[in-house]
Design a protein around this motif. Structure first.
Motif, PDB file in Angstrom:
ATOM      1  N   ARG A  47      -3.039  31.528  12.599  1.00 15.54           N
ATOM      2  CA  ARG A  47      -3.595  32.974  12.534  1.00 15.54           C
ATOM      3  C   ARG A  47      -4.818  33.422  11.990  1.00 15.54           C
ATOM      4  NH1 ARG A  47       2.256  35.072  12.540  1.00 15.54           N
ATOM      5  NH2 ARG A  47       2.858  33.615  14.089  1.00 15.54           N
ATOM      6  N   TYR A  51      -8.061  35.016  14.271  1.00 14.25           N
ATOM      7  CA  TYR A  51      -8.885  36.171  13.838  1.00 14.25           C
ATOM      8  C   TYR A  51     -10.362  35.636  13.754  1.00 14.25           C
ATOM      9  CZ  TYR A  51      -5.441  39.143  12.348  1.00 14.25           C
ATOM     10  OH  TYR A  51      -4.220  40.206  12.100  1.00 14.25           O
ATOM     11  N   THR A 132       0.570  37.220   8.506  1.00 24.95           N
ATOM     12  CA  THR A 132      -0.531  38.114   9.029  1.00 24.95           C
ATOM     13  C   THR A 132      -1.816  37.251   8.860  1.00 24.95           C
ATOM     14  OG1 THR A 132      -0.848  38.953   6.712  1.00 24.95           O
ATOM     15  CG2 THR A 132       0.819  40.212   8.204  1.00 24.95           C
ATOM     16  N   THR A 134      -3.632  36.733   6.201  1.00 23.58           N
ATOM     17  CA  THR A 134      -4.285  37.557   5.233  1.00 23.58           C
ATOM     18  C   THR A 134      -4.733  36.914   3.817  1.00 23.58           C
ATOM     19  OG1 THR A 134      -3.468  39.183   6.099  1.00 23.58           O
ATOM     20  CG2 THR A 134      -4.436  39.886   4.146  1.00 23.58           C
ATOM     21  N   PHE A 136      -5.830  37.190   0.252  1.00 19.00           N
ATOM     22  CA  PHE A 136      -5.959  38.346  -1.050  1.00 19.00           C
ATOM     23  C   PHE A 136      -6.985  37.946  -2.027  1.00 19.00           C
ATOM     24  CE2 PHE A 136      -1.900  41.117  -0.854  1.00 19.00           C
ATOM     25  CZ  PHE A 136      -1.604  40.511   0.672  1.00 19.00           C
ATOM     26  N   MET A 183      -8.018  42.562   0.689  1.00 21.34           N
ATOM     27  CA  MET A 183      -7.359  41.674   1.662  1.00 21.34           C
ATOM     28  C   MET A 183      -8.354  41.401   2.985  1.00 21.34           C
ATOM     29  SD  MET A 183      -3.815  43.609   1.554  1.00 21.34           S
ATOM     30  CE  MET A 183      -3.471  44.460  -0.089  1.00 21.34           C
ATOM     31  N   ILE A 184      -8.370  40.166   3.142  1.00 23.24           N
ATOM     32  CA  ILE A 184      -9.198  39.977   4.196  1.00 23.24           C
ATOM     33  C   ILE A 184      -8.457  39.099   5.324  1.00 23.24           C
ATOM     34  CG2 ILE A 184     -11.496  39.938   3.127  1.00 23.24           C
ATOM     35  CD1 ILE A 184     -11.538  37.070   2.794  1.00 23.24           C
ATOM     36  N   SER A 185      -8.664  39.729   6.895  1.00 18.43           N
ATOM     37  CA  SER A 185      -8.137  38.789   7.718  1.00 18.43           C
ATOM     38  C   SER A 185      -9.054  38.416   8.857  1.00 18.43           C
ATOM     39  CB  SER A 185      -6.913  39.596   8.469  1.00 18.43           C
ATOM     40  OG  SER A 185      -5.864  40.366   7.538  1.00 18.43           O
ATOM     41  N   GLY A 186      -9.760  37.382   8.500  1.00 13.04           N
ATOM     42  CA  GLY A 186     -10.876  37.210   9.187  1.00 13.04           C
ATOM     43  C   GLY A 186     -12.077  37.980   8.975  1.00 13.04           C
ATOM     44  N   PRO A 187     -13.102  37.650   9.598  1.00 18.51           N
ATOM     45  CA  PRO A 187     -14.510  38.356   9.469  1.00 18.51           C
ATOM     46  C   PRO A 187     -14.269  39.716   9.744  1.00 18.51           C
ATOM     47  CG  PRO A 187     -14.567  36.775  11.430  1.00 18.51           C
ATOM     48  CD  PRO A 187     -13.342  36.570  10.887  1.00 18.51           C
ATOM     49  N   SER A 188     -15.339  40.471   9.614  1.00 16.90           N
ATOM     50  CA  SER A 188     -15.404  41.896   9.916  1.00 16.90           C
ATOM     51  C   SER A 188     -15.553  41.890  11.320  1.00 16.90           C
ATOM     52  CB  SER A 188     -16.998  42.333   9.385  1.00 16.90           C
ATOM     53  OG  SER A 188     -17.415  43.219  10.022  1.00 16.90           O
TER      54      SER A 188
END
Lengths: 213, 538
Positions: A47, A51, A132, A134, A136, A183-188
């Motif tokens: 995942r 991302y 997901t 993600t 934290f 919470m971050i899921s990959g870069p911007s």
């Protein structure tokens, strides 16, 4: 009580004049993972890569070298006070480590313009949700305050393997919401132009994740 | 504020951008001619729809999450005063300030006062439906404060003169990359004059424009995705990091929150954290989610304000069928599956809230009798795709039909006299209830030739029925009715005595063996008639 508050509460009570009595919510969704640790880790990596995060697997012995490689030879980078210095490479003539005190009001904290001028940030993390992808960050001493993982363009984030869970409810359970949580899921990323995904707008454009065994 | 008298108690509708500005069919007809809009929207809605289906399909408990989400929302609505007060208590205990606003005007006024107290004339903003609803940007500008939109799509809309968002998730979806490049070249000071239309370069231009604003602006304004009552926690989901910038770097944060956005506990939040991103962008999770529980010393804004806003929400709550519209978490899944939205586009719905949810939310917030909101419940084919897609199971078709009824009632109340539709229905009742009168009426069929054009179609009819021919052609009616044709072809058939009822049970009994006999005969003759017919029909 303000007039507006009293009036709104009165309006609500009037609107609920039929006294609805809904049943207690049924929560049949998954709360506990039934997968093995290997499967969960594999899922997280899948995942994260999806991302556009870069994923590395290291041990306590190899992590400093990996961080060194990711930072490059010449860089100025910031770390929170609580980060294990054993994870970090020694400073070289061209590489400088800055330690942020974790409170913008305390001495030793970097101003926003100083943060804007550094190349990277290295932090740990609290818990990661595989399903997901993600991670934290909950403002613990080894994660720092929110600004340090936001302003620099490159985030190197350590995910200790025992902090990996499969499901959101499992991750939520390990999170203390008294502190600010990111919470971050990959870069911007943005998809606002013709729905084409572009990595990097205002947050860090590069996210390197080191899974620490 | 408009007040609708529905006996006691009074229902107070909201104000602001929750009205249809002209009848939906009229606006939609014009938008249908915009080829670019239709192409962009068709592409976008199909793409998000496919992605969404994939990521919701991979969750074995997706339906369980929807059920939980729907039930939690019902519980929230039933106990709204208690949760709001609990939220206020906990948010205040953590150093935040809670303000209450009866309507959009009041919310805007509170925000302006707070901004003025900080002595600034420029603020940064996160994309927010609540402030779009109140028309905050325009209000602030009238009062000398400029609000900078920092979400890329909102930025594109704001920089494009007189433009408006056309989708709640991707507000600039009606613009293509070349248009965006032209807007940026024209509006961003110091931008590379050779800026290309590559999306990555365009995103970089936005970063270049806004970075200094993020680092120096003292006040930010946001909406909120959820507020959690038992902890006093607020949360925002986003992708670009502009949200994190606004939530972290300024000294003061002012948040607009509709009173329906409350969740009781963190355990409820875990449900919505799974429902929202998958339904909205078709991603497993949005890149960034921020939560903050009051003021944290040395980290983030030290002055936290939340404006709890009614603006017609209590009016919606008063409707036992329609109140489920308040369950909406603004994911936009319903518009991505709606055949009407896909063709008409978001602007045709007038209000801040377009698509199927807008068609039920706007008339309830702003009043169905106000402006052209009465046309919105008809902006649907009632196909039910929106209901299937809704992560919290809002039965949009049910509410649409319910609101159509309310629209008719509102119109009747306004006019007092029987409407054209009443007259037509009364006439139809007379004709259809008597075979003789019906036969007489059908004698008039050849007369329809008069209104039929050369192409054998009726494209214009007067009065109320004209509403049909505005958008469709009616094929030429037959020269004679079936009834007359049948009489001519089968003159010897016995006539049914008027008023005689057919005894279906007796008829079935009488013919019980006929079908079996016919099949046996056909088989004996080696013909398999029914099967062959079925196959061809397929």
């Amino acid at each position: 009580m303000s007039d507006a508050k009293a009036e709104i509460l009165k309006r609500i009570r009037t609107s609920l004049g039929d006294h609805p009595q809904p049943a207690e919510p049924v929560r049949n969704y998954r709360k506990v993972s039934d997968k093995s640790e290997e499967e969960v880790l594999e899922m997280l990596i899948d995942r994260l890569v999806d991302y556009k995060a870069n994923v590395y697997q290291e041990t306590e012995e190899t992590i400093a070298e990996r961080v060194s490689e990711l930072l490059g030879k010449s860089s100025r980078y910031v770390v929170p006070t609580g980060l294990k210095s054993e994870w970090l490479p020694k400073d070289t003539a061209a590489r400088t480590r800055l330690v942020d005190s974790g409170n913008a009001k305390k001495s030793g904290a970097l101003g926003v313009r100083e943060l804007d001028a550094v190349d990277a940030v290295v932090t740990s993390s609290t818990v990661s949700c595989a399903e997901t992808g993600t991670i934290f960050l909950t403002s613990n001493p080894d994660e720092g305050r929110r600004a340090i993982t936001l302003v620099p363009d490159h985030h190197i984030c350590v995910v200790p393997i025992d902090t990996v869970v499969e499901l959101i409810p499992e991750a939520i359970k390990r999170t203390n919401f008294d502190q600010p949580v990111t919470m971050i899921s990959g870069p911007s990323a943005t998809s606002d132009i013709e729905l084409i995904r572009v990595e990097g707008v205002h947050g860090p454009r590069t996210l390197d994740v080191i899974i620490l065994k | 504020m408009s007040v609708t008298q529905l006996g006691m108690p009074q229902v107070r509708h909201g104000v602001g951008n929750i009205f249809e500005t002209e009848p939906f069919p009229q606006y939609a007809k014009r938008e249908l001619k915009n080829e670019q809009l239709r192409a962009n929207l068709g592409f976008a809605t199909h793409k998000i729809r496919t992605k969404r289906a994939a990521v919701t399909g991979e969750l074995p408990d997706w339906e369980d999450l929807r059920t939980a989400g729907s039930m939690i929302k019902q519980k929230v609505m039933a106990n709204l005063p208690e949760y709001l007060e609990e939220f206020e208590k906990n948010f205040t205990a953590r150093g935040g300030h809670v303000h209450w606003a009866r309507d959009a005007h009041e919310a805007n006024e509170i925000a302006l006062k707070l901004i003025r107290a900080e002595g600034v004339d420029e603020i940064i903003k996160i994309k927010s439906m609540a402030t779009a609803e109140t028309g905050l940007n325009e209000y602030l500008e009238e009062n000398g404060v400029y609000a900078i939109e920092t979400d890329l799509a909102e930025e594109i809309v704001q920089l494009g003169d007189n433009d408006r968002p056309s989708h709640i998730l991707v507000p600039a979806i009606h613009r293509n990359r070349t248009e965006i490049r032209d807007i940026f070249r024209r509006k961003i000071e110091g931008v590379d004059p050779n800026l290309s239309d590559n999306p990555a370069e365009l995103a970089e231009a936005s970063r270049f424009r806004l970075r200094e604003k993020f680092l120096s602006t003292k006040v930010a304004v946001s909406g909120v995705n959820f507020g959690i009552a038992d902890t006093g926690t607020m949360t925002i989901v986003e992708s670009e990091g502009n949200g994190r910038m606004c939530l972290t770097l300024p000294e003061t944060l002012i948040t607009f929150m509709g009173i329906e956005k409350i969740l009781p506990t963190v355990e409820d939040y875990e449900v919505f954290l799974q429902l929202l991103p998958r339904s909205s962008t078709g991603e497993r999770m949005n890149p960034y989610t921020s939560t903050w529980t009051g003021v944290t010393p040395g980290d983030g804004p030290q002055n936290l304000h939340v404006i709890l806003m009614d603006n017609g929400r209590t009016a919606a709550l008063a409707d036992e069928v329609g109140r489920q519209a308040l369950h909406c978490i603004r994911c936009s899944a319903c518009m991505n599956v709606c055949p009407v939205y896909e063709r008409a586009g978001g602007h045709a719905y007038g209000s801040t809230y377009p698509g199927p949810i807008g068609a039920i939310l706007s008339p309830q917030l702003g009043g169905i009798e106000n402006e052209y909101n009465g046309t919105l419940p008809y902006a649907s084919s009632l196909c039910g795709a929106c209901y299937d897609a809704c992560p919290v199971k809002i039965n949009i078709p049910e509410v649409l039909v319910h609101l159509r009824g309310k629209d008719i009632d509102a119109k009747k109340a306004k006019k007092g006299a029987p409407t054209q539709m009443d007259a037509i229905m009364l006439g139809a009742k007379t004709i259809f209830s008597s075979g003789k009168v019906m036969a007489l009426a059908e004698k008039g069929l050849p007369l329809s030739k008069i209104v039929t054009g050369k192409d054998h179609k009726i494209s214009w009819l007067p009065g109320l029925v004209g509403g049909w021919t505005d958008y469709r052609d009616i094929p030429e009616p037959p020269k004679q009715s079936f009834r007359n044709w049948y009489k001519k072809e089968r003159p010897s058939e016995s006539k049914r005595v008027s008023g005689e009822r057919v005894d279906i049970a007796a008829l079935l009994e009488k013919n019980k063996d006929k079908a079996a006999e016919a099949h046996a005969a056909a088989e004996a003759a080696g013909v398999d008639v029914p099967a062959a017919v079925t196959q061809e029909a397929m």
